[in-house]
Motif scaffolding. Sequence first.
Motif, PDB file in Angstrom:
ATOM      1  N   SER A 156     -84.625-112.975  -8.351  1.00 22.70           N
ATOM      2  CA  SER A 156     -83.256-113.428  -8.096  1.00 22.70           C
ATOM      3  C   SER A 156     -82.913-114.698  -8.861  1.00 22.70           C
ATOM      4  N   ALA A 157     -83.920-115.444  -9.299  1.00 20.06           N
ATOM      5  CA  ALA A 157     -83.669-116.651 -10.087  1.00 20.06           C
ATOM      6  C   ALA A 157     -83.446-116.336 -11.558  1.00 20.06           C
ATOM      7  N   THR A 158     -83.967-115.209 -12.014  1.00 19.95           N
ATOM      8  CA  THR A 158     -83.871-114.858 -13.432  1.00 19.95           C
ATOM      9  C   THR A 158     -82.839-113.775 -13.711  1.00 19.95           C
ATOM     10  N   ARG A 159     -82.284-113.180 -12.660  1.00 23.11           N
ATOM     11  CA  ARG A 159     -81.280-112.125 -12.806  1.00 23.11           C
ATOM     12  C   ARG A 159     -80.152-112.375 -11.808  1.00 23.11           C
ATOM     13  N   ASN A 160     -79.022-111.720 -12.017  1.00 22.15           N
ATOM     14  CA  ASN A 160     -77.927-111.848 -11.065  1.00 22.15           C
ATOM     15  C   ASN A 160     -78.276-111.153  -9.747  1.00 22.15           C
ATOM     16  N   TRP A 161     -78.903-109.951  -9.853  1.00 21.80           N
ATOM     17  CA  TRP A 161     -79.431-109.227  -8.707  1.00 21.80           C
ATOM     18  C   TRP A 161     -80.871-108.856  -9.041  1.00 21.80           C
ATOM     19  N   LEU A 162     -81.574-108.223  -8.146  1.00 22.65           N
ATOM     20  CA  LEU A 162     -83.010-108.021  -8.360  1.00 22.65           C
ATOM     21  C   LEU A 162     -83.331-107.209  -9.603  1.00 22.65           C
ATOM     22  N   ALA A 163     -82.538-106.181  -9.885  1.00 22.39           N
ATOM     23  CA  ALA A 163     -82.843-105.305 -11.017  1.00 22.39           C
ATOM     24  C   ALA A 163     -82.006-105.591 -12.256  1.00 22.39           C
ATOM     25  N   GLY A 164     -81.051-106.505 -12.149  1.00 18.24           N
ATOM     26  CA  GLY A 164     -80.200-106.754 -13.306  1.00 18.24           C
ATOM     27  C   GLY A 164     -78.912-107.459 -12.948  1.00 18.24           C
ATOM     28  N   ASP A 165     -77.843-107.081 -13.646  1.00 20.27           N
ATOM     29  CA  ASP A 165     -76.578-107.803 -13.525  1.00 20.27           C
ATOM     30  C   ASP A 165     -75.783-107.454 -12.276  1.00 20.27           C
ATOM     31  N   ARG A 166     -76.046-106.284 -11.687  1.00 16.49           N
ATOM     32  CA  ARG A 166     -75.254-105.906 -10.510  1.00 16.49           C
ATOM     33  C   ARG A 166     -76.150-105.341  -9.419  1.00 16.49           C
ATOM     34  N   ASP A 192     -88.937-120.249  -0.066  1.00 13.74           N
ATOM     35  CA  ASP A 192     -88.304-119.865  -1.330  1.00 13.74           C
ATOM     36  C   ASP A 192     -86.789-119.812  -1.163  1.00 13.74           C
ATOM     37  N   GLU A 193     -86.113-120.804  -1.685  1.00  9.02           N
ATOM     38  CA  GLU A 193     -84.664-120.908  -1.539  1.00  9.02           C
ATOM     39  C   GLU A 193     -83.943-119.797  -2.298  1.00  9.02           C
ATOM     40  N   ASN A 194     -84.452-119.412  -3.468  1.00  8.82           N
ATOM     41  CA  ASN A 194     -83.793-118.355  -4.238  1.00  8.82           C
ATOM     42  C   ASN A 194     -83.818-117.027  -3.490  1.00  8.82           C
ATOM     43  N   ALA A 195     -84.946-116.707  -2.875  1.00  5.71           N
ATOM     44  CA  ALA A 195     -85.042-115.476  -2.094  1.00  5.71           C
ATOM     45  C   ALA A 195     -84.099-115.524  -0.898  1.00  5.71           C
ATOM     46  N   LYS A 196     -84.010-116.665  -0.273  1.00  3.17           N
ATOM     47  CA  LYS A 196     -83.119-116.823   0.882  1.00  3.17           C
ATOM     48  C   LYS A 196     -81.658-116.651   0.480  1.00  3.17           C
ATOM     49  N   LEU A 197     -81.261-117.235  -0.642  1.00  2.00           N
ATOM     50  CA  LEU A 197     -79.884-117.106  -1.112  1.00  2.00           C
ATOM     51  C   LEU A 197     -79.560-115.662  -1.480  1.00  2.00           C
ATOM     52  N   TRP A 198     -80.516-114.980  -2.109  1.00  2.12           N
ATOM     53  CA  TRP A 198     -80.300-113.561  -2.425  1.00  2.12           C
ATOM     54  C   TRP A 198     -80.112-112.755  -1.149  1.00  2.12           C
ATOM     55  N   TYR A 199     -80.975-112.960  -0.161  1.00  2.69           N
ATOM     56  CA  TYR A 199     -80.866-112.198   1.077  1.00  2.69           C
ATOM     57  C   TYR A 199     -79.553-112.483   1.789  1.00  2.69           C
ATOM     58  N   ALA A 200     -79.102-113.724   1.755  1.00  2.08           N
ATOM     59  CA  ALA A 200     -77.833-114.079   2.384  1.00  2.08           C
ATOM     60  C   ALA A 200     -76.675-113.312   1.739  1.00  2.08           C
ATOM     61  N   ARG A 201     -76.726-113.109   0.416  1.00  3.00           N
ATOM     62  CA  ARG A 201     -75.682-112.352  -0.272  1.00  3.00           C
ATOM     63  C   ARG A 201     -75.655-110.906   0.206  1.00  3.00           C
ATOM     64  N   VAL A 202     -76.825-110.288   0.287  1.00  3.96           N
ATOM     65  CA  VAL A 202     -76.872-108.889   0.720  1.00  3.96           C
ATOM     66  C   VAL A 202     -76.521-108.779   2.202  1.00  3.96           C
ATOM     67  N   LYS A 203     -77.039-109.691   2.971  1.00  3.92           N
ATOM     68  CA  LYS A 203     -76.830-109.697   4.426  1.00  3.92           C
ATOM     69  C   LYS A 203     -75.354-109.855   4.790  1.00  3.92           C
ATOM     70  N   SER A 204     -74.583-110.477   3.900  1.00  4.89           N
ATOM     71  CA  SER A 204     -73.162-110.720   4.162  1.00  4.89           C
ATOM     72  C   SER A 204     -72.287-109.517   3.839  1.00  4.89           C
ATOM     73  N   ARG A 205     -72.826-108.499   3.247  1.00  4.23           N
ATOM     74  CA  ARG A 205     -72.030-107.328   2.899  1.00  4.23           C
ATOM     75  C   ARG A 205     -71.671-106.532   4.160  1.00  4.23           C
ATOM     76  N   PRO A 206     -70.480-105.915   4.178  1.00  7.93           N
ATOM     77  CA  PRO A 206     -70.071-105.129   5.348  1.00  7.93           C
ATOM     78  C   PRO A 206     -71.079-104.054   5.740  1.00  7.93           C
ATOM     79  N   ALA A 207     -71.783-103.493   4.759  1.00  6.30           N
ATOM     80  CA  ALA A 207     -72.748-102.432   5.053  1.00  6.30           C
ATOM     81  C   ALA A 207     -73.869-102.908   5.955  1.00  6.30           C
ATOM     82  N   PHE A 208     -74.082-104.214   6.018  1.00  2.00           N
ATOM     83  CA  PHE A 208     -75.187-104.766   6.784  1.00  2.00           C
ATOM     84  C   PHE A 208     -74.847-104.964   8.265  1.00  2.00           C
TER      85      PHE A 208
END
Length: 230
Positions: A156-166, A192-208
């Motif tokens: 998540s620190a080297t990409r926008n999302w885990l596998a790439g840009d989206r 790991d702050e980067n992992a936490k920030l990534w999870y917060a982004r996914v966790k905030s989606r309506p699907a969650f």
Amino acid sequence: MAILYHHPLCPHSRFIRLVGTEMGLEPELVEERSWERRQDFMLLNPAGTTPVLIEGDGAVVPGATIIAEYLDETRGAALGDRRLMPADASERVEVRRLVDWFNGKFFDEVSGYLVTEKIYRRFMPTDAGGGPPDMNAIRAARTNVRHHLKYIGYLSATRNWLAGDRMTTADLAAAAHMSCVDYLGDVPWTEDENAKLWYARVKSRPAFRALLADRIPGMAPSAHYADLDF
């Protein structure tokens, strides 16, 4: 109407619930306790594992990775830019690699142990493996999750999302497994702050939202489980 046989704390089931919701699929959810090995369920999936998707026309699709691929093949093209699999073949390889990482390696080393020992065994009869949790397995999983958390942080620190840009199914697979571990309070987010920030982004989606509303009788989630600003 489609039917999804699942368990609320089965990480593979959660993965498909996320994928389905992102695609606009809202199946009827039927809770399945796979350890009971019901004959009717075993006929649907001889492996005896959740999830299993039953389409409205009766087609049976067993297994998380198979269901995700099936949903992309049957519904993905209609999503346009919101498709969860990239158009480029090499980018799809990376998405599939990470989906396999979390549904396979992460499950085998972390989420499978924790969910089985802390949840499933509470409801399983003794002759099926029920009873007190194996603390050695829990300690091993708690050690292993730290390595995976660092890997998520690196990606998540080297990409926008885990596998790439989206966002792709790779993010949903990772988040599904992490959500189970988070329910149990076993994710050391402060490491790991980067992992936490990534999870917060996914966790905030309506699907969650539906996942965050899940509760296991007699076992409340961690205090921050449903908190989007944790």
